[in-house]
Design a protein around this motif. Sequence first.
Motif, PDB file in Angstrom:
ATOM      1  N   PRO A  54       0.733  -1.192   0.025  1.00 27.59           N
ATOM      2  CA  PRO A  54       0.134   0.081   0.066  1.00 27.59           C
ATOM      3  C   PRO A  54       0.860   1.257  -0.045  1.00 27.59           C
ATOM      4  O   PRO A  54       0.474   2.505  -0.312  1.00 27.59           O
ATOM      5  CB  PRO A  54      -0.833  -0.088   1.003  1.00 27.59           C
ATOM      6  N   ARG A  55       2.004   1.101   0.299  1.00 22.02           N
ATOM      7  CA  ARG A  55       3.022   2.413   0.396  1.00 22.02           C
ATOM      8  C   ARG A  55       4.444   1.831   0.351  1.00 22.02           C
ATOM      9  O   ARG A  55       4.685   0.579   0.899  1.00 22.02           O
ATOM     10  CB  ARG A  55       2.792   3.214   1.444  1.00 22.02           C
TER      11      ARG A  55
ATOM     12  N   GLY B  84      -2.099   2.725   4.876  1.00 21.35           N
ATOM     13  CA  GLY B  84      -1.430   3.668   3.950  1.00 21.35           C
ATOM     14  C   GLY B  84      -2.320   4.083   3.021  1.00 21.35           C
ATOM     15  O   GLY B  84      -1.565   4.744   2.103  1.00 21.35           O
ATOM     16  N   GLN B  85      -3.375   4.368   3.254  1.00 19.75           N
ATOM     17  CA  GLN B  85      -4.355   4.890   2.149  1.00 19.75           C
ATOM     18  C   GLN B  85      -5.088   6.016   2.635  1.00 19.75           C
ATOM     19  O   GLN B  85      -5.791   6.565   2.024  1.00 19.75           O
ATOM     20  CB  GLN B  85      -5.257   3.938   1.640  1.00 19.75           C
TER      21      GLN B  85
ATOM     22  N   ASN C 152       1.303   8.148   4.198  1.00 16.25           N
ATOM     23  CA  ASN C 152       1.862   7.790   2.788  1.00 16.25           C
ATOM     24  C   ASN C 152       2.453   9.012   2.264  1.00 16.25           C
ATOM     25  O   ASN C 152       2.261  10.119   2.786  1.00 16.25           O
ATOM     26  CB  ASN C 152       1.003   7.223   1.841  1.00 16.25           C
ATOM     27  N   PRO C 153       3.502   8.988   1.219  1.00 17.80           N
ATOM     28  CA  PRO C 153       4.136  10.281   0.826  1.00 17.80           C
ATOM     29  C   PRO C 153       3.037  11.298   0.431  1.00 17.80           C
ATOM     30  O   PRO C 153       3.517  12.426   0.258  1.00 17.80           O
ATOM     31  CB  PRO C 153       5.030   9.738  -0.079  1.00 17.80           C
ATOM     32  N   GLY C 154       1.886  10.987  -0.004  1.00 18.11           N
ATOM     33  CA  GLY C 154       1.147  12.136  -0.627  1.00 18.11           C
ATOM     34  C   GLY C 154       0.282  12.539   0.226  1.00 18.11           C
ATOM     35  O   GLY C 154      -0.637  13.453   0.165  1.00 18.11           O
ATOM     36  N   VAL C 155       0.217  12.053   1.570  1.00 21.58           N
ATOM     37  CA  VAL C 155      -1.011  12.480   2.704  1.00 21.58           C
ATOM     38  C   VAL C 155      -0.839  14.070   3.111  1.00 21.58           C
ATOM     39  O   VAL C 155       0.353  14.744   3.017  1.00 21.58           O
ATOM     40  CB  VAL C 155      -0.856  11.580   3.912  1.00 21.58           C
ATOM     41  N   LEU C 156      -1.922  14.948   3.251  1.00 23.07           N
ATOM     42  CA  LEU C 156      -1.878  16.206   3.542  1.00 23.07           C
ATOM     43  C   LEU C 156      -2.386  15.955   5.184  1.00 23.07           C
ATOM     44  O   LEU C 156      -3.112  15.081   5.418  1.00 23.07           O
ATOM     45  CB  LEU C 156      -2.900  16.717   2.863  1.00 23.07           C
ATOM     46  N   THR C 157      -1.935  17.001   5.961  1.00 26.60           N
ATOM     47  CA  THR C 157      -2.276  16.977   7.494  1.00 26.60           C
ATOM     48  C   THR C 157      -2.731  18.417   7.878  1.00 26.60           C
ATOM     49  O   THR C 157      -2.157  19.410   7.457  1.00 26.60           O
ATOM     50  CB  THR C 157      -1.000  16.642   8.267  1.00 26.60           C
TER      51      THR C 157
END
Lengths: 638, 206
Positions: free
Chosen positions: A356-357, B72-73, B94-99
């Motif tokens: 998933p990552r 991870g999603q 995951n590397p694209g996540v916004l917080t």
Amino acid sequence: MSILSLDQPGRQLLYMGNEAIARGAIEAGVRVVASYPGNPSSEITASLAKVAGELGMYVEWSVNEKVAAEVAAGASLAGLRSMTCMKHNGLNVASDFLFALNFTGTKGGMVIVICDDPLALSSTAEQDTRAFAKAADLPLLEPSDFQEGKDMVKAAFRVSEEVGLPVLVHSVTRFSHARGNVTLGEIPQGQPKPHFDTLHPAYPKPVENTHPALHRKLAQAGRALAGEGYNSYSGPERPDLLVLTCGSGVAYMNEALEGLGASNRVGVAKLGLTWPLPEGFLRKTLARCAQVLFFEEIDPFLEDNVKAFCAQEGGDLLNKTFLGKASGAVPSVGENSPDTAVAALGAALGLKPQPPRPADYADEALALVRDLAPVRQLGLCAGCPHRATYWAVKNALALDGREGFVTGDIGCYAQGRGPSGFSQMKTMFAMGSGAGIANGFGQLTRFGAEQPVLAVCGDSTFFHAALPALINARFNGSNLLMLILDNNATAMTGFQPHPGVGITAMGQPAPALDPAEVCRSLGAEVLELDPFEVQKTTETIYDLLQDLDGVKILVLKQECALVRGKRQRLLFKMSLDQERCLGADCGCNRFCTRVFKCPGLIWDPAQGKAAIDEAICTGCGVCATICPQQAIVKEVIS
Amino acid sequence: MSAAPDPFNLIITGVGGQGNVLASQILGQALVRQGWVVTVGETYGASQRGGSVMSHLRLSRRKQWSPLIPEGQAHLVVGLEPLESLRVMARYGNPGVLTLTNTRPIHPLDVIAGAAEYPEMDTLLAKLKKLGAGVWTVDATRIALELDNPILSNMAMLGALAGMELAAAPLSREDFAEALGMLLPAKALPANLEAFDQGRASLREI
């Protein structure tokens, strides 16, 4: 106006699973609902109570689940549609009655909603209640999404009335405590006049007749419910793998199939009716494929019953490879998720799912959280009276010095096991078991036992199941000290009223039964105190333990901080005089925060001293008594 | 952000008692009104006061997704408490996540007792930045305390979320007010709207 009673057919709303069940009952014309709260079931009855007046229903919080089921059955026997809702433990309590009601049958449609809690997210233990459906010969429905939940409850009422048996609707936390889209249907008008037909009395008759009759009714209900369209198959004509699933498993499985891009290879058979097994549907569906994966939560209910069905059917149904809990393809206990569905499918199909990552990302994230984020332990709220109670208990038992201990019960005060109850609570089982097991320990003085035993229970638990144990203690002369922690609410499950509160589920005034008065009527010695008077409470507990001959009862009365907080956020204005606080130089070794551990009283590392967290503190004032420097200041609010 | 993923996975996380469930309910109800299909999974009960509490929101244009976000999603994490924003990353980051995170800590019992340390806020925010594609902050608890009710921090957070103007999780003031009106008594609305407005105005990208 509640979103539950909107008379706007066709409108789409976000409903909690429990609200979808409640709305289904409204659209089925339910008249009487009686329950005892217990998560994850509580909001069904709580939300119905709010709209009962405007919709002409009667809704009550009963004293326990058995009485609740009896109240609902009374209405059903008089021809009205009725419902009772409970968590899995509740069904254990109600089951004695249920295993007679199945034989006598019902009249007005009666639905029993049972909410299981896979992984025990808000419970003390995990239990799959679906086994009760089989044991009691009652039909069982399992909704898999919110719209279906609402519609299924309507079908359950219809079929219950047609067949004359209660219908069980089974939910889980991830349905009850989830929300999703629901399109409203119509709310029916009019209602029958209740009448109990005395020519058809409801009592047990010879089982050689009634048990076969029950089996016939179950089969009839099964045929009717199988025709409602809740069992369905989706997938290719001849899949490589057939998944049999139900309830929460359906959405997880569909999501996993989409993610794996395996929808063209795998068929999913969704069973909305899991008891009695929909045999015709199964025969047809199982013929599609030789490899079958069962995907369900907690126990292998579907798995075991379908395997038995295949063995009985013989022929091609014997030539199957079964994957599931027995084979290790699915976790043997607990709850499922999209991730467990991906894992089970991947293994069955020989696919390697994409991670998933990135693996290095996962490692880094895990390491950062491990290193930087301390675990957030559960605890009692700031200002909770139970913290004061356990503080007094801890000090009284230390003074007493005979290794006395607390037998606990079910409620917020079960946090007495952990840091915010100073680890005072040493046993916990079922509702009322604190008092019950203390009866046992309290008889051991005759064998030389020296440890005094204190039982705790809350006010709602007192009425639910502790009272018979106290009567037993009085009758049989058990030596125990019962602490009734009366916070005037069923706090753990959402502040529902109970017989001591003076108000009904529908908001009507009611006689408030006083636990102290009830106990006095047993002839036991009863004292009452405010636990926020910590010193007095400590001394009283100590004194009571010194002469523990028979049952003694101390009612500790102080309102739940959250209930009070709705009217009045702060009891006192608390502040910390950082001039007086000596911080690390004080000989107390951070007594106030290291030992007392209230979330509203924190340590300010910049100053090296204690501080009040004004966003959390509710001003109970108890901590003002524990600082040797009197640095914690309690001010009366004008 | 380019084409929004479907479902858009949003986690609202915090500490028991912070109004996490109400926040997710309001956002979800507002989006359903706009024709979205929303699934919300909530964890509460034994994880009540003082424990970590998380809501999973799956926002979709086409179907009812399950109530649990897969490992991870997460696409967006809204943290009512900063440490909880970080904690979520272990499983869902995951590397694209916004917080989007509140900056006011609530100390876990072990920190209060001196058995563990709460990380420095700068460190915590830097790690969040490193673990994702963007971090926004708002001092939601300060806003709520200035309105004399700490529970309003959840509404300030929703205001800040609205201020991010994400196509995948749009929340207008009108939709917010409408959903609020369905769920809270009329007398509670002005203070909640004020918190929303102030949260929106105080949003800061770091």
